[in-house]
Design a protein around this motif. Sequence first.
Motif, PDB file in Angstrom:
ATOM      1  N   LYS A 103       0.833  -1.208   0.000  1.00  0.00           N
ATOM      2  CA  LYS A 103       0.000   0.000   0.000  1.00  0.00           C
ATOM      3  C   LYS A 103       0.870   1.262   0.000  1.00  0.00           C
ATOM      4  O   LYS A 103       0.582   2.223  -0.707  1.00  0.00           O
ATOM      5  CB  LYS A 103      -0.918   0.025   1.222  1.00  0.00           C
ATOM      6  N   VAL A 104       1.910   1.241   0.781  1.00  0.00           N
ATOM      7  CA  VAL A 104       2.818   2.388   0.876  1.00  0.00           C
ATOM      8  C   VAL A 104       3.481   2.639  -0.477  1.00  0.00           C
ATOM      9  O   VAL A 104       3.545   3.780  -0.948  1.00  0.00           O
ATOM     10  CB  VAL A 104       3.881   2.139   1.972  1.00  0.00           C
ATOM     11  N   ILE A 129       0.742   3.904  -3.121  1.00  0.00           N
ATOM     12  CA  ILE A 129       0.275   5.269  -2.867  1.00  0.00           C
ATOM     13  C   ILE A 129       1.367   6.282  -3.215  1.00  0.00           C
ATOM     14  O   ILE A 129       1.119   7.274  -3.905  1.00  0.00           O
ATOM     15  CB  ILE A 129      -0.187   5.427  -1.407  1.00  0.00           C
ATOM     16  N   ASN A 130       2.592   6.036  -2.753  1.00  0.00           N
ATOM     17  CA  ASN A 130       3.675   6.975  -3.021  1.00  0.00           C
ATOM     18  C   ASN A 130       4.032   7.032  -4.504  1.00  0.00           C
ATOM     19  O   ASN A 130       4.285   8.114  -5.041  1.00  0.00           O
ATOM     20  CB  ASN A 130       4.908   6.630  -2.189  1.00  0.00           C
ATOM     21  N   THR A 167      -0.239   8.152   3.070  1.00  0.00           N
ATOM     22  CA  THR A 167       0.224   6.870   3.592  1.00  0.00           C
ATOM     23  C   THR A 167       0.088   6.827   5.104  1.00  0.00           C
ATOM     24  O   THR A 167      -0.339   5.823   5.672  1.00  0.00           O
ATOM     25  CB  THR A 167       1.686   6.629   3.189  1.00  0.00           C
TER      26      THR A 167
END
Length: 115
Positions: free
Chosen positions: A55-56, A59-60, A109
Amino acid sequence: MDAGAIIIPITLFAAIFGVFYLYISSRNKERLALIEKGADASIFNLGKRSGSSWKVIVINLAFLLMGIGLGVFIANILDTYSNLDDDAVYPALIFLMAGLGLYVGFTQTRKALED
């Protein structure tokens, strides 16, 4: 055959191997020292959350790419409708918007991991 063509890849490989070796060996020594002092082994897993690392990254990466795209778009508009130097406008806005995108990605995040 030029000697530099052989020495440069060997040096690069040795440097990368040396960095990884030092990282692994120092981490191992640190963990062994903590275990000898009687520390609980669960402290090695404090920073790890199962399933949240992707996920991190997503998203980034999404906000970074959106920032780069927005930077190119705004730089194109400024280049078309102003007298600014395009050699300065494009890199400046791409880096500015990419940094802004990374900042927004960081805050999103942090919000996503708190939930």
